[in-house]
Design a protein around this motif. Structure first.
Motif, mmCIF file in Angstrom:
data_model
loop_
_atom_site.group_PDB
_atom_site.id
_atom_site.type_symbol
_atom_site.label_atom_id
_atom_site.label_comp_id
_atom_site.label_asym_id
_atom_site.label_seq_id
_atom_site.Cartn_x
_atom_site.Cartn_y
_atom_site.Cartn_z
ATOM 1 N N GLN A 337 13.155 27.735 -53.508
ATOM 2 C CA GLN A 337 12.893 26.620 -54.414
ATOM 3 C C GLN A 337 13.862 25.451 -54.211
ATOM 4 O OE1 GLN A 337 10.017 26.971 -57.714
ATOM 5 N NE2 GLN A 337 12.021 27.308 -58.621
ATOM 6 N N THR A 338 14.927 25.678 -53.473
ATOM 7 C CA THR A 338 15.797 24.548 -53.118
ATOM 8 C C THR A 338 15.258 23.801 -51.904
ATOM 9 O OG1 THR A 338 17.217 25.857 -51.658
ATOM 10 C CG2 THR A 338 17.801 25.807 -53.996
ATOM 11 N N CYS A 339 14.299 24.422 -51.205
ATOM 12 C CA CYS A 339 13.727 23.816 -49.997
ATOM 13 C C CYS A 339 12.316 23.276 -50.223
ATOM 14 C CB CYS A 339 13.677 24.839 -48.860
ATOM 15 S SG CYS A 339 15.253 25.587 -48.414
ATOM 16 N N PHE A 340 11.587 23.863 -51.185
ATOM 17 C CA PHE A 340 10.181 23.515 -51.387
ATOM 18 C C PHE A 340 9.875 23.363 -52.875
ATOM 19 C CE2 PHE A 340 10.487 26.217 -47.597
ATOM 20 C CZ PHE A 340 9.866 25.424 -46.637
ATOM 21 N N SER A 341 8.721 22.779 -53.178
ATOM 22 C CA SER A 341 8.253 22.706 -54.556
ATOM 23 C C SER A 341 7.862 24.097 -55.033
ATOM 24 C CB SER A 341 7.041 21.778 -54.646
ATOM 25 O OG SER A 341 5.929 22.366 -53.972
ATOM 26 N N THR A 342 7.700 24.252 -56.346
ATOM 27 C CA THR A 342 7.289 25.553 -56.882
ATOM 28 C C THR A 342 5.934 25.970 -56.321
ATOM 29 O OG1 THR A 342 8.539 25.250 -58.931
ATOM 30 C CG2 THR A 342 6.725 26.826 -58.983
ATOM 31 N N GLN A 343 4.995 25.044 -56.255
ATOM 32 C CA GLN A 343 3.660 25.360 -55.734
ATOM 33 C C GLN A 343 3.746 25.875 -54.303
ATOM 34 O OE1 GLN A 343 0.647 25.155 -57.229
ATOM 35 N NE2 GLN A 343 1.115 24.113 -59.143
ATOM 36 N N LYS A 344 4.539 25.194 -53.473
ATOM 37 C CA LYS A 344 4.654 25.606 -52.073
ATOM 38 C C LYS A 344 5.428 26.912 -51.964
ATOM 39 C CE LYS A 344 4.108 25.209 -47.656
ATOM 40 N NZ LYS A 344 2.759 25.420 -47.052
ATOM 41 N N THR A 345 6.459 27.083 -52.777
ATOM 42 C CA THR A 345 7.234 28.320 -52.758
ATOM 43 C C THR A 345 6.346 29.522 -53.050
ATOM 44 O OG1 THR A 345 9.304 27.233 -53.403
ATOM 45 C CG2 THR A 345 9.112 29.581 -53.883
ATOM 46 N N ILE A 346 5.496 29.405 -54.073
ATOM 47 C CA ILE A 346 4.607 30.518 -54.423
ATOM 48 C C ILE A 346 3.601 30.762 -53.305
ATOM 49 C CG2 ILE A 346 2.896 31.344 -56.067
ATOM 50 C CD1 ILE A 346 5.891 31.286 -56.999
ATOM 51 N N ALA A 347 3.095 29.703 -52.713
ATOM 52 C CA ALA A 347 2.174 29.872 -51.576
ATOM 53 C C ALA A 347 2.859 30.645 -50.448
ATOM 54 C CB ALA A 347 1.706 28.499 -51.078
ATOM 55 N N ILE A 348 4.119 30.315 -50.187
ATOM 56 C CA ILE A 348 4.875 30.996 -49.146
ATOM 57 C C ILE A 348 5.065 32.472 -49.479
ATOM 58 C CG2 ILE A 348 7.187 31.177 -48.125
ATOM 59 C CD1 ILE A 348 7.312 28.080 -48.304
ATOM 60 N N LEU A 349 5.438 32.744 -50.721
ATOM 61 C CA LEU A 349 5.747 34.117 -51.123
ATOM 62 C C LEU A 349 4.515 35.016 -51.208
ATOM 63 C CD1 LEU A 349 8.431 33.356 -53.861
ATOM 64 C CD2 LEU A 349 8.821 34.565 -51.712
ATOM 65 N N THR A 350 3.338 34.423 -51.231
ATOM 66 C CA THR A 350 2.115 35.234 -51.301
ATOM 67 C C THR A 350 1.340 35.217 -49.980
ATOM 68 O OG1 THR A 350 0.966 33.326 -52.296
ATOM 69 C CG2 THR A 350 1.852 34.980 -53.792
ATOM 70 N N GLN A 351 1.914 34.613 -48.946
ATOM 71 C CA GLN A 351 1.270 34.571 -47.633
ATOM 72 C C GLN A 351 1.565 35.830 -46.822
ATOM 73 O OE1 GLN A 351 1.484 29.706 -46.889
ATOM 74 N NE2 GLN A 351 2.685 31.092 -45.642
ATOM 75 N N GLY A 352 0.726 36.070 -45.841
ATOM 76 C CA GLY A 352 0.998 37.112 -44.851
ATOM 77 C C GLY A 352 0.477 38.483 -45.200
ATOM 78 N N LYS A 353 -0.086 38.646 -46.386
ATOM 79 C CA LYS A 353 -0.523 39.981 -46.802
ATOM 80 C C LYS A 353 -1.593 40.544 -45.874
ATOM 81 C CE LYS A 353 0.431 39.285 -51.746
ATOM 82 N NZ LYS A 353 -0.142 39.318 -53.119
ATOM 83 N N SER A 354 -2.609 39.745 -45.592
ATOM 84 C CA SER A 354 -3.727 40.250 -44.798
ATOM 85 C C SER A 354 -3.299 40.624 -43.388
ATOM 86 C CB SER A 354 -4.855 39.212 -44.757
ATOM 87 O OG SER A 354 -4.408 38.002 -44.169
#
Length: 419
Positions: A337-354
């Motif tokens: 969150q120091t590098c990205f917005s909250t929206q982008k941070t959450i997108a990052i943290l929920t990526q890669g699952k598939s």
């Protein structure tokens, strides 16, 4: 499990309730109702927290838990508890244990230790027997037991023919092969990024060339085999460009970057603090800028904490001899969150699952509950009090971070932190 969550802002681009504040009713582990001002006639447990936000459960593609063999560093149960407290509902556990996780039995053991936990553990099997880089491990047998990928953690596949065969063989059962991006002969005995800082400090350098040569080789092999390749923890601008071009050619390749490689430059090593000794090493600001751009344009598929607990005996020694690695689960959200917005941070943290065989569960009525609860605005200084891991080798210690985690609800379990 029956719970009523009150006044939660939903951050989930795949949900029809994205960016809205709602009450969420969970019955028997399923999202049964989502709406404003829901009643609670059955007197279910209510959760109402300051500035509460929720998202799909977060995923980390690379964590180390030590067990079996290195329980003094971390255990599977405490590692999963740490992941839950840090907001992660699923983690991919590396095979760098003793013995190495390189068989069906080893995968089965890991899965048994993680059974019935709120956090889903996805075991990564070793690519080669004992991670020695000589003979392929039992890839199909491990896949059958639940392995989601194959990787000799932080060890290069020096034999290109071995990687070629691995890619070809694993493609028969949709196996994901991982290759650490480092040419060991170029890297030599380097312990930090090779540039003016390493010269000033008198430390041997590990150049970006070592990473880029290995990636170029691996991409040539992938183009030949048509397999499925993941390149973990890239760190240089040229690496981003190489993978970007490979994706333009439609090669089946994915990659990740460690959070600390987005945050710190090699200048952080000026005090010879071994918490900053990581692999790949911290690079330059130009590399960080290129990595961040790679995340924004989709070249980089996921960001990992690269959580690697290490006992004090391996860290509190001379820099040249100290072990590589840092813990990162506890600081992941606040650092991103120091590098990205909250929206982008959450997108990052929920990526890669598939990519690792995990199904996504949007916050929609009728779906199984798999959510993370957090406050994105709270600022704090990361300290040892924030560490849940058995080991304390935290690269983010004393850093000012933004955003705290309340807990997770997943696998019909709830894990909330105490505040």
């Amino acid at each position: 499990m029956n719970i009523l969550i009150k006044s939660a802002t939903i951050i989930d681009s795949r949900s029809e309730f994205h960016n809205s504040k709602q009450d969420i009713l969970i019955e028997n582990g399923v999202l049964s109702k989502i709406g404003q001002h829901l009643e609670n006639p059955n007197n279910y447990r209510e959760i109402e927290l300051e500035n509460l936000h929720i998202s799909q459960g977060w995923f980390d593609s690379s964590v180390c838990f030590g067990e079996p063999g290195f329980e003094e560093r971390e255990t599977i149960v405490n590692g999963l508890n740490t992941a839950a407290a840090s907001g992660f509902t699923a983690v991919a556990m590396q095979a760098n244990t003793q013995p190495v996780i390189d068989s069906n039995a080893a995968i089965t053991f890991v899965n048994s230790k993680a059974a019935n936990h709120a956090v889903t553990l996805l075991p990564v099997g070793a690519l080669t027997v004992n991670s020695m880089g000589e003979d392929l491990a039992e890839l199909f047998d491990m896949k059958s037991a639940g392995s989601v990928a194959f990787y000799d953690y932080k060890k290069s596949v020096s034999n290109p023919n071995l990687l070629k065969i691995a890619l070809q063989y694993a493609s028969n059962f949709d196996g994901l092969v991982c290759s650490f991006p480092q040419d060991d002969k170029i890297a030599g005995h380097g312990v930090m990024n090779e540039n003016m800082t390493s010269t000033t400090l008198g430390l041997k350098g590990n150049p970006t060339l070592a990473e880029e040569l290995q990636i170029a080789r691996d991409l040539f092999l992938l183009e030949y085999t048509g397999g499925k390749l993941h390149i973990p923890t890239i760190s240089s601008a040229k690496s981003v460009e190489l993978i970007r071009k490979a994706k333009q050619k439609k090669l089946n390749v994915s990659c990740s970057v460690a959070i600390h490689n987005l945050y710190f430059t090699d200048a952080a090593l000026i005090d010879f603090n071994t918490h900053f000794k990581v692999l790949p090493p911290l690079r330059t600001q130009d590399d960080i800028d290129a990595l961040i751009e790679g995340i924004k344009d989709g070249t980089i598929d996921m960001v990992t904490s690269d959580h690697n607990p290490m006992d004090i005996e391996h860290k509190k020694i001379e820099f040249d001899y100290a072990a590589y690695g840092t813990i990162g689960l506890e600081s992941a959200f606040g650092a991103l969150q120091t590098c990205f917005s909250t929206q982008k941070t959450i997108a990052i943290l929920t990526q890669g699952k598939s990519r690792f065989g995990l199904k996504e569960t949007p916050i929609n009525i009728g779906n199984a509950v798999d959510i993370t609860l957090f406050n994105p605005d709270k600022k704090y200084t990361f300290s040892t009090q924030n560490i849940r891991s058995k080991s304390k080798n935290a690269i983010f210690e004393n850093e000012s971070l933004k955003g705290t985690v309340y807990g997770i609800i997943s696998n019909n379990n709830i894990e909330l932190n105490q505040f």
